[in-house]
Scaffold this motif. Structure first.
Motif, PDB file in Angstrom:
ATOM      1  N   VAL A 208       0.853  -1.192   0.000  1.00 53.85           N
ATOM      2  CA  VAL A 208       0.000   0.000   0.000  1.00 53.85           C
ATOM      3  C   VAL A 208       0.884   1.235   0.000  1.00 53.85           C
ATOM      4  N   ILE A 209       0.595   2.146  -0.903  1.00 53.34           N
ATOM      5  CA  ILE A 209       1.282   3.432  -0.984  1.00 53.34           C
ATOM      6  C   ILE A 209       0.425   4.416  -0.188  1.00 53.34           C
ATOM      7  N   ARG A 210       0.947   4.904   0.919  1.00 51.00           N
ATOM      8  CA  ARG A 210       0.176   5.816   1.773  1.00 51.00           C
ATOM      9  C   ARG A 210      -0.248   7.025   0.934  1.00 51.00           C
ATOM     10  N   SER A 211      -1.556   7.184   0.761  1.00 49.62           N
ATOM     11  CA  SER A 211      -2.093   8.180  -0.167  1.00 49.62           C
ATOM     12  C   SER A 211      -3.371   8.781   0.397  1.00 49.62           C
ATOM     13  N   THR A 212      -3.696   9.974  -0.079  1.00 48.11           N
ATOM     14  CA  THR A 212      -4.945  10.625   0.304  1.00 48.11           C
ATOM     15  C   THR A 212      -5.594  11.209  -0.942  1.00 48.11           C
ATOM     16  N   PHE A 213      -6.912  11.025  -1.022  1.00 53.64           N
ATOM     17  CA  PHE A 213      -7.690  11.520  -2.157  1.00 53.64           C
ATOM     18  C   PHE A 213      -8.828  12.378  -1.634  1.00 53.64           C
ATOM     19  N   VAL A 214      -8.930  13.583  -2.166  1.00 51.92           N
ATOM     20  CA  VAL A 214     -10.054  14.446  -1.851  1.00 51.92           C
ATOM     21  C   VAL A 214     -10.990  14.369  -3.051  1.00 51.92           C
ATOM     22  N   ILE A 215     -12.224  13.950  -2.778  1.00 52.31           N
ATOM     23  CA  ILE A 215     -13.217  13.700  -3.820  1.00 52.31           C
ATOM     24  C   ILE A 215     -14.337  14.714  -3.642  1.00 52.31           C
ATOM     25  N   ASP A 216     -14.724  15.375  -4.732  1.00 60.59           N
ATOM     26  CA  ASP A 216     -15.760  16.407  -4.621  1.00 60.59           C
ATOM     27  C   ASP A 216     -17.165  15.797  -4.555  1.00 60.59           C
ATOM     28  N   GLU A 217     -18.148  16.662  -4.427  1.00 57.45           N
ATOM     29  CA  GLU A 217     -19.541  16.234  -4.250  1.00 57.45           C
ATOM     30  C   GLU A 217     -20.073  15.422  -5.426  1.00 57.45           C
ATOM     31  N   ASN A 218     -19.466  15.574  -6.590  1.00 57.67           N
ATOM     32  CA  ASN A 218     -19.914  14.872  -7.800  1.00 57.67           C
ATOM     33  C   ASN A 218     -19.101  13.625  -8.102  1.00 57.67           C
ATOM     34  N   GLY A 219     -18.166  13.277  -7.225  1.00 50.41           N
ATOM     35  CA  GLY A 219     -17.378  12.068  -7.427  1.00 50.41           C
ATOM     36  C   GLY A 219     -16.125  12.252  -8.256  1.00 50.41           C
ATOM     37  N   ALA A 220     -15.647  13.484  -8.365  1.00 53.13           N
ATOM     38  CA  ALA A 220     -14.407  13.752  -9.107  1.00 53.13           C
ATOM     39  C   ALA A 220     -13.256  13.994  -8.122  1.00 53.13           C
ATOM     40  N   ILE A 221     -12.072  13.598  -8.523  1.00 54.35           N
ATOM     41  CA  ILE A 221     -10.884  13.812  -7.707  1.00 54.35           C
ATOM     42  C   ILE A 221     -10.542  15.307  -7.705  1.00 54.35           C
ATOM     43  N   GLU A 222     -10.403  15.889  -6.516  1.00 45.91           N
ATOM     44  CA  GLU A 222      -9.909  17.265  -6.374  1.00 45.91           C
ATOM     45  C   GLU A 222      -8.407  17.265  -6.123  1.00 45.91           C
ATOM     46  N   HIS A 223      -7.962  16.339  -5.265  1.00 46.89           N
ATOM     47  CA  HIS A 223      -6.536  16.200  -4.938  1.00 46.89           C
ATOM     48  C   HIS A 223      -6.217  14.721  -4.854  1.00 46.89           C
ATOM     49  N   ALA A 224      -5.093  14.327  -5.437  1.00 45.72           N
ATOM     50  CA  ALA A 224      -4.569  12.968  -5.309  1.00 45.72           C
ATOM     51  C   ALA A 224      -3.139  13.102  -4.797  1.00 45.72           C
ATOM     52  N   LEU A 225      -2.926  12.715  -3.560  1.00 45.11           N
ATOM     53  CA  LEU A 225      -1.634  12.897  -2.896  1.00 45.11           C
ATOM     54  C   LEU A 225      -1.043  11.526  -2.603  1.00 45.11           C
ATOM     55  N   TYR A 226       0.113  11.240  -3.196  1.00 44.04           N
ATOM     56  CA  TYR A 226       0.755   9.937  -3.059  1.00 44.04           C
ATOM     57  C   TYR A 226       2.020  10.050  -2.203  1.00 44.04           C
ATOM     58  N   ASN A 227       2.378   8.934  -1.566  1.00 45.95           N
ATOM     59  CA  ASN A 227       3.588   8.854  -0.739  1.00 45.95           C
ATOM     60  C   ASN A 227       3.587   9.920   0.353  1.00 45.95           C
ATOM     61  N   VAL A 228       2.437  10.088   1.003  1.00 46.48           N
ATOM     62  CA  VAL A 228       2.352  11.079   2.075  1.00 46.48           C
ATOM     63  C   VAL A 228       2.976  10.499   3.341  1.00 46.48           C
ATOM     64  N   LYS A 229       3.345  11.363   4.250  1.00 46.51           N
ATOM     65  CA  LYS A 229       3.910  10.959   5.530  1.00 46.51           C
ATOM     66  C   LYS A 229       2.773  10.689   6.520  1.00 46.51           C
ATOM     67  N   ALA A 230       2.972   9.727   7.387  1.00 48.35           N
ATOM     68  CA  ALA A 230       1.953   9.433   8.396  1.00 48.35           C
ATOM     69  C   ALA A 230       1.838  10.580   9.390  1.00 48.35           C
ATOM     70  N   THR A 231       2.953  11.132   9.795  1.00 44.94           N
ATOM     71  CA  THR A 231       2.977  12.194  10.788  1.00 44.94           C
ATOM     72  C   THR A 231       2.965  13.558  10.093  1.00 44.94           C
ATOM     73  N   GLY A 232       2.035  14.398  10.498  1.00 43.64           N
ATOM     74  CA  GLY A 232       1.965  15.758   9.954  1.00 43.64           C
ATOM     75  C   GLY A 232       1.139  15.889   8.693  1.00 43.64           C
TER      76      GLY A 232
END
Length: 158
Positions: free
Chosen positions: A122-146
């Protein structure tokens, strides 16, 4: 393993229906009309993943006040996710992607560097998805802390 497909702003968020830590199922379509922070983490109850989950838990009220729902996704079994939720008082849904198909669809599973070695996971990642189901932000290899603090700044919440 070949190079992962990476999602970008404007892409449609891959839909999913997955088992949760409570024994229910969660479908991304059920969250339409709301903004969603979907974060992928390697394993429940490990130090980094616990820190990240607790950071999201501690920021949940302000994220929800800004219109965001938080969902954590990992390949852990629902029973392990339930123990994680109970042990650390996690107050948002944790979903189980045991076959990793959703993680792969989001580009959050594949080759990564771990202590100088190339491994598959698993690649630690975060996705922000808008109200219509579209990706706003795709952030890969994020740090757990901070990471949650940085995400809040990026979303203009701090």
């Amino acid at each position: 393993m070949t190079e992962n497909v990476r999602l970008s702003a404007g892409d449609a968020a891959p839909d999913f229906t997955l088992a949760t830590d409570t024994g229910d199922t969660l479908t991304l379509k059920d969250l339409r009309g709301r903004k969603v922070v979907l974060y992928a983490y390697p394993a429940a109850m490990t130090p980094g993943c616990t820190k990240q989950a607790c950071d999201f838990r501690d920021s949940l009220a302000s994220l929800q006040a800004a219109g965001y729902e938080v969902v954590g996704i990992s390949p852990d079994k629902p029973a392990k996710l339930a123990k994680f939720r109970e042990r650390d008082a996690i107050t948002f849904p944790l979903v189980s992607d045991e076959d990793k198909s959703v993680l792969i669809a989001y580009g959050a599973y594949g080759e990564k560097q771990l202590y100088g070695k190339t491994v598959t996971g698993v690649i630690r990642s975060t996705f922000v998805i808008d109200e219509n189901g579209a990706i706003e932000h795709a952030l890969y290899n994020v740090k757990a802390t901070g990471h949650v603090a940085k995400l809040r700044r990026d979303l203009g919440l701090d």
